[in-house]
Design a protein around this motif. Sequence first.
Motif, short mmCIF file in Angstrom:
data_model
loop_
_atom_site.label_atom_id
_atom_site.label_comp_id
_atom_site.label_asym_id
_atom_site.label_seq_id
_atom_site.Cartn_x
_atom_site.Cartn_y
_atom_site.Cartn_z
N GLN A 34 -20.85 -72.64 -49.86
CA GLN A 34 -22.57 -72.11 -50.79
C GLN A 34 -23.44 -72.66 -50.67
N ASP A 35 -23.30 -74.06 -51.29
CA ASP A 35 -23.94 -75.21 -52.13
C ASP A 35 -25.10 -75.47 -50.52
N LEU A 36 -24.36 -75.00 -49.77
CA LEU A 36 -25.33 -75.36 -48.17
C LEU A 36 -26.27 -74.47 -48.40
N VAL A 37 -25.52 -73.00 -47.84
CA VAL A 37 -26.20 -72.06 -48.16
C VAL A 37 -27.49 -72.41 -48.88
N SER A 38 -27.28 -72.01 -50.36
CA SER A 38 -28.56 -72.20 -51.04
C SER A 38 -29.64 -73.10 -50.89
N GLU A 39 -29.30 -74.65 -50.63
CA GLU A 39 -29.97 -75.02 -49.99
C GLU A 39 -30.77 -75.19 -49.07
N SER A 40 -30.19 -74.33 -48.20
CA SER A 40 -31.05 -73.84 -46.16
C SER A 40 -31.78 -72.86 -47.41
N ALA A 41 -31.23 -71.55 -47.79
CA ALA A 41 -32.62 -70.74 -48.26
C ALA A 41 -33.59 -71.41 -48.89
N ILE A 42 -33.30 -71.91 -49.93
CA ILE A 42 -34.33 -72.71 -50.85
C ILE A 42 -35.41 -73.06 -49.80
N LYS A 43 -34.60 -74.07 -48.99
CA LYS A 43 -36.20 -75.00 -47.68
C LYS A 43 -36.54 -73.70 -47.47
N GLN A 44 -36.34 -72.73 -46.56
CA GLN A 44 -37.27 -71.76 -46.22
C GLN A 44 -38.14 -70.37 -46.99
N TRP A 45 -37.47 -70.86 -48.12
CA TRP A 45 -38.28 -69.56 -49.28
C TRP A 45 -39.47 -70.39 -48.99
N ASN A 46 -39.53 -71.83 -49.65
CA ASN A 46 -40.18 -72.62 -49.86
C ASN A 46 -41.63 -73.09 -48.50
N GLN A 47 -40.52 -72.68 -47.67
CA GLN A 47 -41.55 -73.31 -46.28
C GLN A 47 -42.04 -72.32 -46.15
N GLU A 48 -41.96 -70.86 -46.35
CA GLU A 48 -42.67 -69.40 -46.57
C GLU A 48 -43.85 -69.85 -47.36
N LEU A 49 -43.15 -69.96 -48.81
CA LEU A 49 -44.52 -70.08 -49.67
C LEU A 49 -45.04 -70.88 -48.90
N VAL A 50 -45.27 -71.70 -48.62
CA VAL A 50 -46.38 -72.57 -48.13
C VAL A 50 -47.29 -72.15 -46.94
N THR A 51 -46.52 -71.96 -45.75
CA THR A 51 -47.37 -70.99 -44.55
C THR A 51 -47.79 -69.71 -45.47
N GLN A 52 -47.49 -69.25 -46.55
CA GLN A 52 -48.36 -68.02 -46.80
C GLN A 52 -49.10 -68.51 -47.42
N LYS A 53 -48.94 -69.44 -47.99
CA LYS A 53 -51.13 -69.98 -49.38
C LYS A 53 -51.78 -70.03 -48.43
N GLU A 54 -51.66 -70.91 -46.73
CA GLU A 54 -52.19 -71.58 -45.84
C GLU A 54 -53.02 -69.75 -45.43
N GLU A 55 -52.22 -68.58 -45.38
CA GLU A 55 -52.29 -67.69 -44.57
C GLU A 55 -53.77 -67.48 -46.16
N LEU A 56 -53.60 -67.43 -46.75
CA LEU A 56 -54.39 -66.48 -48.21
C LEU A 56 -55.45 -67.24 -47.80
N LEU A 57 -55.47 -69.00 -48.39
CA LEU A 57 -56.46 -69.81 -47.72
C LEU A 57 -57.94 -69.29 -46.91
N ALA A 58 -56.81 -69.41 -45.88
CA ALA A 58 -58.16 -69.41 -44.48
C ALA A 58 -58.04 -67.28 -44.66
N ALA A 59 -57.45 -66.36 -45.07
CA ALA A 59 -58.26 -65.29 -44.96
C ALA A 59 -59.53 -65.09 -46.68
N LYS A 60 -59.16 -65.91 -47.40
CA LYS A 60 -60.12 -66.18 -49.06
C LYS A 60 -61.07 -66.81 -47.62
N GLU A 61 -61.37 -68.09 -47.01
CA GLU A 61 -62.56 -68.20 -46.60
C GLU A 61 -62.79 -67.15 -45.48
N ARG A 62 -62.65 -66.94 -44.44
CA ARG A 62 -62.89 -66.13 -43.62
C ARG A 62 -63.76 -64.64 -44.51
N SER A 63 -63.25 -64.25 -45.53
CA SER A 63 -63.52 -62.68 -46.84
C SER A 63 -65.52 -63.16 -47.57
#
Length: 289
Positions: A34-63
């Motif tokens: 369970q600990d291993l699953v939770s750590e993996s999920a948290i890392k994945q979520w963090n990575q998705e957040l980073v990706t979404q922030k980058e996409e948001l910044l790019a979209a804002k710049e284009r706008s």
Amino acid sequence: MNRSRLMATTMLAVLSLAVVIALTVVITRWSMEQDLVSESAIKQWNQELVTQKEELLAAKERSEQQIQALSSRLAGLQAHLLRLDAMGNRVASDMGIAEEFAFSQEPAIGGAESSPYASNAQYEDVASTLSQLENNILQKEQQLSALEAIVFDKDINAEQKISGRPIVKGWLSSPYGNRADPFTGKKDWHPGIDFAALAGSEVIATAAGVVTTVGSKSGYGKFIEINHGDGFSTRYAHNKELLVKKGDMVKKGQVIAKVGNTGRSTGPHVHYEIMKNGRKLNPYRYIKN
């Protein structure tokens, strides 16, 4: 008996200990998974957040780039509209109809107090100003269209208005009205004006219109009649050469014939008549217009 009971008790204790150990191992392994699953999920979520922030910044710049482009285009359109206002106002003033057109008024363009052309401009501000500008341009197009129609009508009226002499060079040799007939010497009515000129010189139309008659006419020699609308027509007689044909559209000032001495004539000249609904008018006041 006591021995058998002791052995049974011992075996039960060993079995219980084994069960506890087994359960402990299972629980520990499950907890680790369970600990291993939770750590993996948290890392994945963090990575998705980073990706979404980058996409948001790019979209804002284009706008922001698109808004800046729209703002720049908007500024160009407003400048173009101001030039159209100035041109329309000048034309309307020259024609003496400035009061009928609101070109001199400030363009009805709104928007936020802060400039919509700044780099941090909001899309709503630019879109709103563009909408107002579109409506203003539509209004100016309608005004310019009406002004164009008026100018066009005035140009047509100026073209159709009978004025000037039917020759480029020459002189008035016989007026309209009573005169002595050049052949008999008796009192006679002259229904037009004669302009003497060199044979072969140009005869011009005194207004735009449609040629209705071309050919020889008794007493008039080689003859042209032009219809100018509203019941008006002009006649040109005694020509040497005719340069138009029936049905031709002629412009004001267009050369239509060459001065001649045909028909009942004593020398090279143009006999010029103006008619209104078949009634002959005195051409003199039209010559002076």
